[in-house]
Enzyme design. Sequence first.
Site, PDB file in Angstrom:
ATOM      1  N   HIS A 190       0.821  -1.217   0.000  1.00 52.43           N
ATOM      2  CA  HIS A 190       0.000   0.000   0.000  1.00 52.43           C
ATOM      3  C   HIS A 190       0.855   1.267   0.000  1.00 52.43           C
ATOM      4  CE1 HIS A 190      -4.062  -1.541   0.391  1.00 52.43           C
ATOM      5  NE2 HIS A 190      -3.648  -2.406   1.291  1.00 52.43           N
ATOM      6  N   ASP A 215      -7.247  -2.644  -1.412  1.00 51.09           N
ATOM      7  CA  ASP A 215      -8.233  -3.382  -0.613  1.00 51.09           C
ATOM      8  C   ASP A 215      -9.577  -3.142  -1.277  1.00 51.09           C
ATOM      9  OD1 ASP A 215      -6.239  -4.087   1.162  1.00 51.09           O
ATOM     10  OD2 ASP A 215      -6.637  -2.411   2.514  1.00 51.09           O
ATOM     11  N   GLU A 255      -5.878 -12.066   3.789  1.00 55.18           N
ATOM     12  CA  GLU A 255      -7.060 -11.199   3.720  1.00 55.18           C
ATOM     13  C   GLU A 255      -7.714 -11.335   2.349  1.00 55.18           C
ATOM     14  OE1 GLU A 255      -5.458  -7.515   6.539  1.00 55.18           O
ATOM     15  OE2 GLU A 255      -5.205  -7.434   4.376  1.00 55.18           O
TER      16      GLU A 255
END
Length: 284
Positions: A185, A192, A263
């Site tokens: 990121h 995301d 995730e």
Amino acid sequence: MARFGWVLALLLVAAGCTSRPAAEDPVSLGAPASAAPASTSAPASSVAAGTTASSSSAPRTTGPARPSASPSTSRTVAQVPPVSAKARAVGLVDIRTVVPDAVIDLRYATSNNFVGVRMYPVGARCLVHESMAPGLKAAADRLRRQGLVVVFWDCYRPHAVQERMFQEVPDPNWVARPGPYATSHEAGRSVDITLAKGRTGSACPAAQRVQGHCVLDMGTGFDDFTARAHAYATSGVSSVAQANRARLRSAMNAGGITVYSGEWWHFNGPGSGVRRPHLNAPVD
């Protein structure tokens, strides 16, 4: 007879005019409303540094009518303000110039996140490194054909925000430890995301509505620090949610972007793990 012939000629001309096919309705040439875009994935590194607006058609001009853009993709690059000079210098682009129908729901620009406070300024944008653009476009195009749009929860993340997150959850299993280099990121090379259906009515539960779209059931919410958040989790995750996660992964894989196993919402672009200098670019 002369008068009769003259009248007959007029009638024939009129008939010829009215028999010409009517011009196509520009609106009918766009994608059907049901095909409105929507798109959507690891241990929790969307919080990790290294792993972890209503659009309108262009004004009408004189001359022949032209087909309008699909309602789902009517935002144009010209309608997206240019990024800052610092962002441009390090190769960051506004995702809306790549995926015009992207739903921007930056959680860290609100208090609706695991820290509970707003960490991005008002007007924060979803910025990604230009190397992610082709893959994100390909994924969004594929999902759009399925009547889905991509909802972006986080994109480029400034280093200071990563430090604040680690202070809140100092567990590298869930939040990457900030370091001297930028990856994921912090380098603008991870996003995301989740998926949403095209515009829906009251049938969509209030908790799943975002900007007129209905977020799909993915098994957990964003930044869920439990085993159910793992990309390939099955325990406690319904078959519907598993299928939705797989659909998201498949589309992103087609664009060369891969999920982080911890995730389901976190996806890494090319070179996301390469250490680079911190970008030091504003998120707005």
